[in-house]
Design a protein around this motif. Structure first.
Motif, PDB file in Angstrom:
ATOM      1  N   GLY A  76      20.495 -12.522  10.608  1.00 20.04           N
ATOM      2  CA  GLY A  76      21.059 -11.996   9.754  1.00 20.04           C
ATOM      3  C   GLY A  76      21.135 -12.461   8.284  1.00 20.04           C
ATOM      4  O   GLY A  76      21.938 -12.089   7.403  1.00 20.04           O
ATOM      5  N   LYS A  77      20.668 -13.730   8.375  1.00 16.44           N
ATOM      6  CA  LYS A  77      20.649 -14.508   7.189  1.00 16.44           C
ATOM      7  C   LYS A  77      19.635 -14.092   5.982  1.00 16.44           C
ATOM      8  O   LYS A  77      18.598 -13.847   6.401  1.00 16.44           O
ATOM      9  N   ASN A  78      20.142 -13.996   4.757  1.00 15.13           N
ATOM     10  CA  ASN A  78      19.132 -13.674   3.592  1.00 15.13           C
ATOM     11  C   ASN A  78      18.400 -12.290   3.751  1.00 15.13           C
ATOM     12  O   ASN A  78      17.456 -12.384   3.463  1.00 15.13           O
ATOM     13  N   THR A  79      19.201 -11.521   4.191  1.00 16.74           N
ATOM     14  CA  THR A  79      18.328 -10.119   4.577  1.00 16.74           C
ATOM     15  C   THR A  79      18.042  -9.473   3.307  1.00 16.74           C
ATOM     16  O   THR A  79      16.950  -8.738   3.345  1.00 16.74           O
ATOM     17  N   HIS A  80      18.701  -9.737   2.193  1.00  8.07           N
ATOM     18  CA  HIS A  80      18.453  -9.034   0.811  1.00  8.07           C
ATOM     19  C   HIS A  80      17.039  -9.567   0.395  1.00  8.07           C
ATOM     20  O   HIS A  80      16.277  -8.661   0.032  1.00  8.07           O
ATOM     21  N   HIS A  81      16.660 -10.497   0.662  1.00  7.71           N
ATOM     22  CA  HIS A  81      15.291 -11.073   0.105  1.00  7.71           C
ATOM     23  C   HIS A  81      14.211 -10.251   1.047  1.00  7.71           C
ATOM     24  O   HIS A  81      13.262  -9.859   0.590  1.00  7.71           O
ATOM     25  N   GLU A  82      14.495 -10.242   2.522  1.00  9.25           N
ATOM     26  CA  GLU A  82      13.547  -9.682   3.275  1.00  9.25           C
ATOM     27  C   GLU A  82      13.404  -8.095   3.037  1.00  9.25           C
ATOM     28  O   GLU A  82      12.395  -7.494   2.957  1.00  9.25           O
ATOM     29  N   PHE A  83      14.507  -7.607   2.730  1.00  8.32           N
ATOM     30  CA  PHE A  83      14.706  -5.966   2.491  1.00  8.32           C
ATOM     31  C   PHE A  83      13.954  -5.720   1.311  1.00  8.32           C
ATOM     32  O   PHE A  83      13.075  -5.009   1.455  1.00  8.32           O
ATOM     33  N   TYR A  84      14.126  -6.297   0.255  1.00  6.20           N
ATOM     34  CA  TYR A  84      13.299  -5.939  -1.159  1.00  6.20           C
ATOM     35  C   TYR A  84      11.866  -5.926  -0.717  1.00  6.20           C
ATOM     36  O   TYR A  84      11.018  -5.433  -1.427  1.00  6.20           O
ATOM     37  N   LYS A  85      11.306  -7.322  -0.222  1.00  3.37           N
ATOM     38  CA  LYS A  85      10.097  -7.432  -0.003  1.00  3.37           C
ATOM     39  C   LYS A  85       9.422  -6.414   1.034  1.00  3.37           C
ATOM     40  O   LYS A  85       8.407  -5.989   0.769  1.00  3.37           O
ATOM     41  N   ASP A  86      10.265  -5.955   1.934  1.00  2.00           N
ATOM     42  CA  ASP A  86       9.767  -4.885   2.808  1.00  2.00           C
ATOM     43  C   ASP A  86       9.575  -3.521   1.923  1.00  2.00           C
ATOM     44  O   ASP A  86       8.899  -2.651   2.312  1.00  2.00           O
ATOM     45  N   LEU A  87      10.876  -3.337   1.290  1.00  4.44           N
ATOM     46  CA  LEU A  87      10.660  -1.937   0.341  1.00  4.44           C
ATOM     47  C   LEU A  87       9.458  -2.011  -0.361  1.00  4.44           C
ATOM     48  O   LEU A  87       8.672  -0.955  -0.627  1.00  4.44           O
ATOM     49  N   VAL A  88       9.032  -3.065  -1.016  1.00  4.76           N
ATOM     50  CA  VAL A  88       7.863  -3.318  -1.745  1.00  4.76           C
ATOM     51  C   VAL A  88       6.668  -3.060  -1.115  1.00  4.76           C
ATOM     52  O   VAL A  88       5.671  -2.286  -1.644  1.00  4.76           O
ATOM     53  N   LYS A  89       6.665  -3.558   0.210  1.00  5.50           N
ATOM     54  CA  LYS A  89       5.360  -3.395   1.007  1.00  5.50           C
ATOM     55  C   LYS A  89       5.104  -1.525   1.158  1.00  5.50           C
ATOM     56  O   LYS A  89       4.240  -1.056   1.212  1.00  5.50           O
ATOM     57  N   VAL A  90       6.332  -1.190   1.540  1.00  6.50           N
ATOM     58  CA  VAL A  90       6.143   0.401   1.946  1.00  6.50           C
ATOM     59  C   VAL A  90       5.795   1.238   0.574  1.00  6.50           C
ATOM     60  O   VAL A  90       4.826   2.037   0.615  1.00  6.50           O
ATOM     61  N   LEU A  91       6.335   0.969  -0.430  1.00  8.84           N
ATOM     62  CA  LEU A  91       5.989   1.438  -1.761  1.00  8.84           C
ATOM     63  C   LEU A  91       4.684   1.353  -2.126  1.00  8.84           C
ATOM     64  O   LEU A  91       4.114   2.179  -2.443  1.00  8.84           O
ATOM     65  N   THR A  92       4.164   0.112  -1.968  1.00 11.82           N
ATOM     66  CA  THR A  92       2.639  -0.252  -2.117  1.00 11.82           C
ATOM     67  C   THR A  92       1.720   0.550  -1.103  1.00 11.82           C
ATOM     68  O   THR A  92       0.889   1.197  -1.567  1.00 11.82           O
ATOM     69  N   TYR A  93       2.109   0.654   0.114  1.00  9.08           N
ATOM     70  CA  TYR A  93       1.326   1.345   1.061  1.00  9.08           C
ATOM     71  C   TYR A  93       1.278   2.621   0.579  1.00  9.08           C
ATOM     72  O   TYR A  93      -0.062   3.443   0.563  1.00  9.08           O
ATOM     73  N   ASN A  94       2.479   3.177   0.351  1.00 14.51           N
ATOM     74  CA  ASN A  94       2.269   4.623  -0.310  1.00 14.51           C
ATOM     75  C   ASN A  94       1.385   5.125  -1.366  1.00 14.51           C
ATOM     76  O   ASN A  94       0.931   5.958  -1.570  1.00 14.51           O
ATOM     77  N   GLU A  95       1.147   4.217  -2.199  1.00 16.22           N
ATOM     78  CA  GLU A  95       0.410   4.204  -3.304  1.00 16.22           C
ATOM     79  C   GLU A  95      -0.959   4.342  -3.026  1.00 16.22           C
ATOM     80  O   GLU A  95      -1.780   5.019  -3.687  1.00 16.22           O
ATOM     81  N   TYR A  96      -1.545   3.919  -1.827  1.00 16.25           N
ATOM     82  CA  TYR A  96      -2.797   3.743  -1.318  1.00 16.25           C
ATOM     83  C   TYR A  96      -3.061   5.216  -0.390  1.00 16.25           C
ATOM     84  O   TYR A  96      -4.326   5.314   0.029  1.00 16.25           O
ATOM     85  N   GLN A  97      -2.129   6.195  -0.239  1.00 14.29           N
ATOM     86  CA  GLN A  97      -2.200   7.233   0.559  1.00 14.29           C
ATOM     87  C   GLN A  97      -1.977   8.394   0.041  1.00 14.29           C
ATOM     88  O   GLN A  97      -1.606   8.395  -0.827  1.00 14.29           O
ATOM     89  N   ASP A  98      -2.975   9.384   0.870  1.00 18.36           N
ATOM     90  CA  ASP A  98      -2.527  10.712   0.462  1.00 18.36           C
ATOM     91  C   ASP A  98      -1.308  11.183   0.539  1.00 18.36           C
ATOM     92  O   ASP A  98      -0.451  10.670   1.452  1.00 18.36           O
ATOM     93  N   ALA A  99      -0.870  12.361  -0.045  1.00 17.29           N
ATOM     94  CA  ALA A  99       0.454  12.796   0.024  1.00 17.29           C
ATOM     95  C   ALA A  99       0.928  13.029   1.494  1.00 17.29           C
ATOM     96  O   ALA A  99       2.197  12.608   1.549  1.00 17.29           O
ATOM     97  N   GLU A 100       0.031  13.732   2.178  1.00 19.05           N
ATOM     98  CA  GLU A 100       0.463  14.043   3.483  1.00 19.05           C
ATOM     99  C   GLU A 100       0.557  12.809   4.583  1.00 19.05           C
ATOM    100  O   GLU A 100       1.164  12.808   5.575  1.00 19.05           O
ATOM    101  N   GLU A 101       0.307  11.553   4.224  1.00 21.17           N
ATOM    102  CA  GLU A 101       0.245  10.282   4.942  1.00 21.17           C
ATOM    103  C   GLU A 101       1.124   9.391   4.278  1.00 21.17           C
ATOM    104  O   GLU A 101       1.401   8.167   5.014  1.00 21.17           O
ATOM    105  N   LYS A 102       1.864   9.669   3.167  1.00 20.89           N
ATOM    106  CA  LYS A 102       2.818   8.936   2.786  1.00 20.89           C
ATOM    107  C   LYS A 102       3.967   8.369   3.610  1.00 20.89           C
ATOM    108  O   LYS A 102       4.382   9.488   4.448  1.00 20.89           O
ATOM    109  N   LEU A 103       4.489   7.213   3.529  1.00 18.90           N
ATOM    110  CA  LEU A 103       5.647   7.041   4.511  1.00 18.90           C
ATOM    111  C   LEU A 103       6.810   7.770   3.840  1.00 18.90           C
ATOM    112  O   LEU A 103       7.049   7.600   2.799  1.00 18.90           O
ATOM    113  N   LYS A 104       8.009   8.467   4.495  1.00 24.49           N
ATOM    114  CA  LYS A 104       8.936   9.106   4.012  1.00 24.49           C
ATOM    115  C   LYS A 104      10.231   8.320   4.234  1.00 24.49           C
ATOM    116  O   LYS A 104      11.351   8.730   3.872  1.00 24.49           O
ATOM    117  N   LYS A 105      10.439   7.453   5.236  1.00 24.03           N
ATOM    118  CA  LYS A 105      11.421   6.463   5.477  1.00 24.03           C
ATOM    119  C   LYS A 105      11.167   5.225   5.818  1.00 24.03           C
ATOM    120  O   LYS A 105      10.204   4.780   6.472  1.00 24.03           O
TER     121      LYS A 105
END
Length: 143
Positions: A76-105
């Motif tokens: 539970g330490k420094n979760t904000h660092h990991e959270f923002y990194k993980d959010l950027v990973k998901v946003l980046t992943y979605n940039e490479y996907q077709d609309a129906e393959e994008k992650l929603k959550k």
């Protein structure tokens, strides 16, 4: 989602160290993640999903049916660092996907103290922007 999180809770309870040095805690966290992935992955739920060909970043677990990414921060330490990194990973992943393959959550999972801290830090307008502009909802879950 319930099965994926409940499985993690059981594994976390079994393998989370209460004492030890940084190295021991790191090894414990890696073991928890690997056991969790092995327990929940199948044809529709996959682990270590590559974000893009341009880098070697990976998402811990993705449910292909529900279009949900699961990211774990064992400590539970420094979760904000990991959270923002993980959010950027998901946003980046979605940039490479077709609309129906994008992650929603994005389901971000950590210990109670980390999730509580993160809830206090996240700006409501920021979360609304992520949802409206990127069609991505975020759920913070306590292990």
């Amino acid at each position: 989602m319930a099965m994926i999180v409940e499985t993690l809770r059981k594994i976390h309870l079994q393998h989370r160290l209460q004492e030890g040095d940084v190295s021991a805690h790191t090894k414990s966290a890696q073991l928890i993640t690997k056991k969790w992935q092995a327990a929940v992955c199948n044809d529709d739920v996959v682990g270590e999903v590559r974000v893009s060909r341009a880098n070697n970043e990976r998402i811990d677990v993705v449910d292909l049916q529900t279009k949900t990414a699961y990211e774990l921060k064992v400590s539970g330490k420094n979760t904000h660092h990991e959270f923002y990194k993980d959010l950027v990973k998901v946003l980046t992943y979605n940039e490479y996907q077709d609309a129906e393959e994008k992650l929603k959550k994005l389901v971000f999972i950590s210990e109670e103290n980390g999730i509580s801290s993160l809830r206090g830090r996240l700006d409501g307008m920021f979360l609304k922007m992520i949802e409206s502009k990127h069609m991505l909802s975020i759920e913070l879950v306590v292990i």
